[in-house]
Design a protein around this motif. Structure first.
Motif, PDB file in Angstrom:
ATOM      1  N   PRO A  34      -1.493   6.401  -3.346  1.00  0.00           N
ATOM      2  CA  PRO A  34      -0.946   7.751  -3.127  1.00  0.00           C
ATOM      3  C   PRO A  34      -1.162   8.277  -1.693  1.00  0.00           C
ATOM      4  CG  PRO A  34      -2.179   7.688  -5.168  1.00  0.00           C
ATOM      5  CD  PRO A  34      -2.393   6.375  -4.498  1.00  0.00           C
ATOM      6  N   TRP A  35      -2.364   8.039  -1.121  1.00  0.00           N
ATOM      7  CA  TRP A  35      -2.610   8.522   0.240  1.00  0.00           C
ATOM      8  C   TRP A  35      -1.644   7.870   1.219  1.00  0.00           C
ATOM      9  CZ3 TRP A  35      -3.648   6.188   4.843  1.00  0.00           C
ATOM     10  CH2 TRP A  35      -4.009   7.034   5.890  1.00  0.00           C
ATOM     11  N   ALA A  36      -1.470   6.564   1.130  1.00  0.00           N
ATOM     12  CA  ALA A  36      -0.569   5.850   2.044  1.00  0.00           C
ATOM     13  C   ALA A  36       0.876   6.293   1.832  1.00  0.00           C
ATOM     14  CB  ALA A  36      -0.693   4.347   1.823  1.00  0.00           C
ATOM     15  N   LYS A  37       1.241   6.531   0.587  1.00  0.00           N
ATOM     16  CA  LYS A  37       2.599   6.979   0.293  1.00  0.00           C
ATOM     17  C   LYS A  37       2.868   8.336   0.941  1.00  0.00           C
ATOM     18  CE  LYS A  37       4.062   6.117  -3.828  1.00  0.00           C
ATOM     19  NZ  LYS A  37       4.306   6.158  -5.282  1.00  0.00           N
ATOM     20  N   ALA A  38       1.859   9.206   0.960  1.00  0.00           N
ATOM     21  CA  ALA A  38       2.029  10.547   1.512  1.00  0.00           C
ATOM     22  C   ALA A  38       1.929  10.576   3.036  1.00  0.00           C
ATOM     23  CB  ALA A  38       0.985  11.486   0.924  1.00  0.00           C
ATOM     24  N   ASN A  39       1.160   9.667   3.633  1.00  0.00           N
ATOM     25  CA  ASN A  39       0.842   9.787   5.057  1.00  0.00           C
ATOM     26  C   ASN A  39       1.448   8.725   5.971  1.00  0.00           C
ATOM     27  OD1 ASN A  39      -0.848  12.124   4.938  1.00  0.00           O
ATOM     28  ND2 ASN A  39      -2.323  10.841   3.856  1.00  0.00           N
ATOM     29  N   LEU A  40       1.890   7.611   5.440  1.00  0.00           N
ATOM     30  CA  LEU A  40       2.426   6.548   6.300  1.00  0.00           C
ATOM     31  C   LEU A  40       3.947   6.516   6.211  1.00  0.00           C
ATOM     32  CD1 LEU A  40      -0.089   3.635   5.639  1.00  0.00           C
ATOM     33  CD2 LEU A  40      -0.073   5.257   7.526  1.00  0.00           C
ATOM     34  N   ALA A  70       0.824  -1.216   0.000  1.00  0.00           N
ATOM     35  CA  ALA A  70       0.000   0.000   0.000  1.00  0.00           C
ATOM     36  C   ALA A  70       0.852   1.258   0.000  1.00  0.00           C
ATOM     37  CB  ALA A  70      -0.930  -0.007   1.212  1.00  0.00           C
ATOM     38  N   VAL A  71       1.948   1.238   0.761  1.00  0.00           N
ATOM     39  CA  VAL A  71       2.811   2.415   0.834  1.00  0.00           C
ATOM     40  C   VAL A  71       3.464   2.703  -0.512  1.00  0.00           C
ATOM     41  CG1 VAL A  71       4.949   3.266   1.889  1.00  0.00           C
ATOM     42  CG2 VAL A  71       3.193   2.248   3.298  1.00  0.00           C
ATOM     43  N   ARG A  72       3.650   1.696  -1.331  1.00  0.00           N
ATOM     44  CA  ARG A  72       4.281   1.906  -2.623  1.00  0.00           C
ATOM     45  C   ARG A  72       3.279   2.199  -3.743  1.00  0.00           C
ATOM     46  NH1 ARG A  72       7.566  -0.239   0.419  1.00  0.00           N
ATOM     47  NH2 ARG A  72       9.754  -0.640   0.292  1.00  0.00           N
ATOM     48  N   LYS A  73       2.036   1.750  -3.600  1.00  0.00           N
ATOM     49  CA  LYS A  73       1.069   1.858  -4.695  1.00  0.00           C
ATOM     50  C   LYS A  73      -0.023   2.908  -4.472  1.00  0.00           C
ATOM     51  CE  LYS A  73       2.852  -1.563  -7.027  1.00  0.00           C
ATOM     52  NZ  LYS A  73       3.501  -1.377  -8.288  1.00  0.00           N
TER      53      LYS A  73
END
Length: 114
Positions: free
Chosen positions: A67-73, A62-65
């Motif tokens: 966008p929300w997770a990439k920005a917030n986690l 999820a962190v790689r794919k």
């Protein structure tokens, strides 16, 4: 902090020189309790390892794919998600295993007495 070593040694000697003698049944109960807790710990470690893998894979994907997770986690959030799942799985499994072992033991003793 804690108990000074001299006081601890005196306390241990006092308990060792007690006039009360434990019955063989108490020794058996202590041994069974130790076995139940070891069985629970083994099962908990297995469950925690499985939960870590099961929660790590989707979190990292999820962190790689997404966008929300990439920005917030950030890394800390990812570690908290994974470790939270592992810790919960460990304690829930240990609790369930120890209670099930105690229940089995109670039934066995009840059957033995009747």
């Amino acid at each position: 902090m804690g108990i000074p070593s001299e006081l601890r040694d005196v306390w241990i000697q006092r308990k060792a020189n007690s006039f009360l003698i434990p019955s063989p049944a108490e020794d058996e109960k202590k041994l069974r309790a130790q076995q139940f807790s070891q069985e629970g710990i083994r099962a908990g470690i297995k469950a925690a390892a499985i939960a870590a893998v099961v929660s790590a894979v989707p979190t990292l994907i999820a962190v790689r794919k997404i966008p929300w997770a990439k920005a917030n986690l950030n890394h800390t959030a990812q570690a908290l998600i994974i470790s939270g799942a592992s810790i919960a799985a460990y304690f829930i499994t240990v609790d369930r295993t120890v209670l099930e072992s105690a229940r089995r033991n109670s039934r066995a003793q009840l059957d033995k007495n009747t």
